[in-house]
Design a protein around this motif. Structure first.
Motif, short mmCIF file in Angstrom:
data_model
loop_
_atom_site.label_atom_id
_atom_site.label_comp_id
_atom_site.label_asym_id
_atom_site.label_seq_id
_atom_site.Cartn_x
_atom_site.Cartn_y
_atom_site.Cartn_z
N TRP A 57 14.17 -10.72 10.27
CA TRP A 57 14.47 -10.89 9.15
C TRP A 57 15.73 -11.87 9.06
O TRP A 57 16.02 -12.54 7.98
CB TRP A 57 14.44 -9.79 8.52
CG TRP A 57 15.05 -9.70 6.99
CD1 TRP A 57 16.18 -9.51 6.36
CD2 TRP A 57 14.36 -10.28 5.77
NE1 TRP A 57 16.10 -9.39 4.90
CE2 TRP A 57 14.96 -10.01 4.80
CE3 TRP A 57 12.93 -10.83 5.58
CZ2 TRP A 57 14.64 -10.50 3.17
CZ3 TRP A 57 12.27 -11.08 4.37
CH2 TRP A 57 13.36 -11.07 3.21
N THR A 84 13.79 -5.45 4.38
CA THR A 84 13.26 -6.57 4.53
C THR A 84 11.84 -6.68 3.86
O THR A 84 11.55 -5.98 3.11
CB THR A 84 12.91 -6.05 6.27
OG1 THR A 84 12.13 -4.96 6.08
CG2 THR A 84 14.18 -6.32 6.93
N ALA A 85 11.13 -7.92 4.07
CA ALA A 85 9.98 -8.16 3.30
C ALA A 85 9.07 -8.77 4.35
O ALA A 85 9.20 -9.21 5.18
CB ALA A 85 10.33 -9.00 2.30
N TYR A 86 7.69 -8.56 3.78
CA TYR A 86 6.55 -8.90 4.69
C TYR A 86 6.38 -10.77 4.59
O TYR A 86 6.19 -10.92 5.53
CB TYR A 86 5.26 -8.32 3.89
CG TYR A 86 4.13 -9.01 4.54
CD1 TYR A 86 3.60 -8.54 5.77
CD2 TYR A 86 3.32 -10.04 3.78
CE1 TYR A 86 2.32 -9.04 6.41
CE2 TYR A 86 1.92 -10.33 4.43
CZ TYR A 86 1.74 -9.82 5.60
OH TYR A 86 0.50 -10.52 6.17
N TYR A 87 7.00 -11.27 3.57
CA TYR A 87 6.65 -12.61 3.43
C TYR A 87 7.17 -13.41 4.32
O TYR A 87 6.80 -14.46 4.52
CB TYR A 87 7.05 -13.04 2.01
CG TYR A 87 8.55 -13.06 1.54
CD1 TYR A 87 9.32 -13.97 1.89
CD2 TYR A 87 9.10 -12.22 1.03
CE1 TYR A 87 10.90 -14.31 1.69
CE2 TYR A 87 10.51 -12.08 0.59
CZ TYR A 87 11.37 -13.16 1.13
OH TYR A 87 12.71 -12.92 0.86
N LYS A 88 8.24 -13.12 5.09
CA LYS A 88 8.87 -14.05 6.02
C LYS A 88 8.14 -14.04 7.45
O LYS A 88 7.70 -14.86 8.04
CB LYS A 88 10.42 -13.77 6.39
CG LYS A 88 11.07 -14.48 7.26
CD LYS A 88 12.62 -14.26 7.47
CE LYS A 88 13.10 -15.19 8.57
NZ LYS A 88 14.69 -15.02 8.71
N SER A 89 7.88 -12.67 7.97
CA SER A 89 7.34 -12.48 9.23
C SER A 89 5.66 -12.35 9.23
O SER A 89 5.00 -12.87 10.06
CB SER A 89 7.84 -11.29 9.78
OG SER A 89 7.05 -10.02 9.04
N GLU A 90 5.40 -11.95 7.77
CA GLU A 90 3.78 -11.62 7.84
C GLU A 90 3.27 -10.94 8.89
O GLU A 90 2.19 -11.17 9.63
CB GLU A 90 3.11 -12.92 7.88
CG GLU A 90 3.40 -13.78 6.26
CD GLU A 90 2.72 -15.06 6.20
OE1 GLU A 90 2.00 -15.44 7.02
OE2 GLU A 90 2.88 -15.73 5.12
N HIS A 91 4.21 -9.92 9.61
CA HIS A 91 3.72 -8.96 10.61
C HIS A 91 3.72 -7.59 10.25
O HIS A 91 4.82 -7.01 10.44
CB HIS A 91 4.65 -9.32 11.90
CG HIS A 91 4.29 -8.96 13.14
ND1 HIS A 91 4.86 -7.81 13.82
CD2 HIS A 91 3.35 -9.15 14.09
CE1 HIS A 91 4.12 -7.47 14.80
NE2 HIS A 91 3.38 -8.19 15.04
N THR A 92 2.64 -7.15 9.95
CA THR A 92 2.58 -5.57 9.37
C THR A 92 3.17 -4.76 10.66
O THR A 92 3.93 -3.63 10.07
CB THR A 92 1.08 -5.50 8.95
OG1 THR A 92 0.84 -6.36 8.14
CG2 THR A 92 1.18 -3.92 8.37
#
Length: 316
Positions: free
Chosen positions: A141, A99-107
């Motif tokens: 994601w 998965t990646a940060y750029y979609k959710s922007e939810h750390t």
């Protein structure tokens, strides 16, 4: 201790961890190879790393929005851990279940996902896939939060079969559709808005009213399946045993499936079924097999960037 024995154990520590310093290697070399493997496979025998030091000098880590700092914290844990295989397996599942940060922007959900891999990475694949299906970061994601009764979204169902368990060619489009229907209603608690207090955590939610409870046919089986039922069917497939064994072989042993690779994978598949789908048992078979111990295996895999950097730091 012979130089051959020392080289073998150094190879084990590089593959089942991130290498070691000379002093640590000398200490471990007092033990036999099989005992070292068992210690690696049972990280609970060793203390967890004390995080007080890094948190004292990086107080921002008490706040779960600083994704760069938390990435750095993971690097720090890889360097200093007394449980190297635990971190290596966490990295392995992070590769497979990307998965990646750029979609959710939810750390917060991304941090929780890594912690889940750390906690369950050596357990059985049924638990791993079930935890993954309930993971808010993966749910968002692959859009399973948009998977509704009467309006199924196939993203999660497709990737569960293609990238996470069975591999292409072992299921049909019809199986994807029915697997997706089985996961309707599997969503997550919407976090409170970011502003003005920052991100809030999230958790799995099963919305029974949004679940398609009608009959489904999946991989030749018929029933009113829910997501748990689909995962139960998946883990019993020979294709899943091969998929898991092959991915582990390529991450821990060799990039290419050449020479004795098929023979080793067959042994790993047997361990998969004999142990009730336990990753620990499959890895034990791999790390103790003659191929893994051979000199040719030591040069059969190119390190990834994380392994290269962490290995250099641990060596020094």
């Amino acid at each position: 201790m012979t130089e051959t024995d020392r080289a073998l154990k150094a190879h084990l520590l590089r593959r089942a961890g991130f290498g070691s310093s000379t002093n640590d290697l000398e200490e471990l070399c007092q033990k036999n190879y099989e005992d070292i493997v068992e210690e690696l496979l049972h990280p609970e025998r060793f203390d967890e790393i004390d995080e007080d030091f890094i948190e004292r000098y990086n107080p921002e880590l008490s706040y779960h929005d600083a994704i760069g700092l938390h990435g750095g914290k993971w690097i720090w844990k890889m360097i200093n851990t007394l449980r190297p295989l635990e971190e290596k397996v966490t990295l392995f599942w992070h590769h497979v279940f990307a998965t990646a940060y750029y979609k959710s922007e939810h750390t917060p959900t991304l941090i929780t996902q890594i912690e889940t891999f750390r906690k369950n990475g050596l357990t059985n694949i049924k638990r791993i896939l079930l935890d993954l299906a309930k993971d808010p970061a993966m749910n968002y994601w692959l859009d399973n939060c948009e998977n509704h009764d009467g309006e199924p979204n196939e993203n999660w169902g497709r990737e569960l079969l293609e990238l996470f368990s069975m591999g292409v060619g072992n299921y049909t489009e019809y199986d994807i559709k029915n697997a997706s229907r089985a996961f309707t209603g599997w969503t997550f608690e919407q976090p409170l808005p970011l502003y003005p207090y920052g991100h809030y955590e999230s958790s799995f939610v099963y919305n029974e009213d949004d679940h398609d409870d009608s009959e489904k046919v999946f991989l030749g089986r018929r029933g009113n399946f829910n997501g748990e039922d689909v995962i139960e069917i998946i883990v019993k497939q020979e294709s899943t045993a091969r998929f898991v064994s092959t991915r582990l072989f390529q991450f821990f042993a060799a990039d290419e499936l050449e020479g004795d690779a098929e023979q080793v994978i067959q042994l790993m598949m047997r361990s998969y079924f004999d142990s009730g789908y336990e990753i620990r048992s499959v890895l034990r078979t791999l790390l103790n097999c003659e191929y893994f111990k051979s000199e040719s295996a030591r040069f059969a895999r190119v390190k990834g960037p994380v392994e290269l950097v962490i290995g250099a730091l641990r060596l020094a």
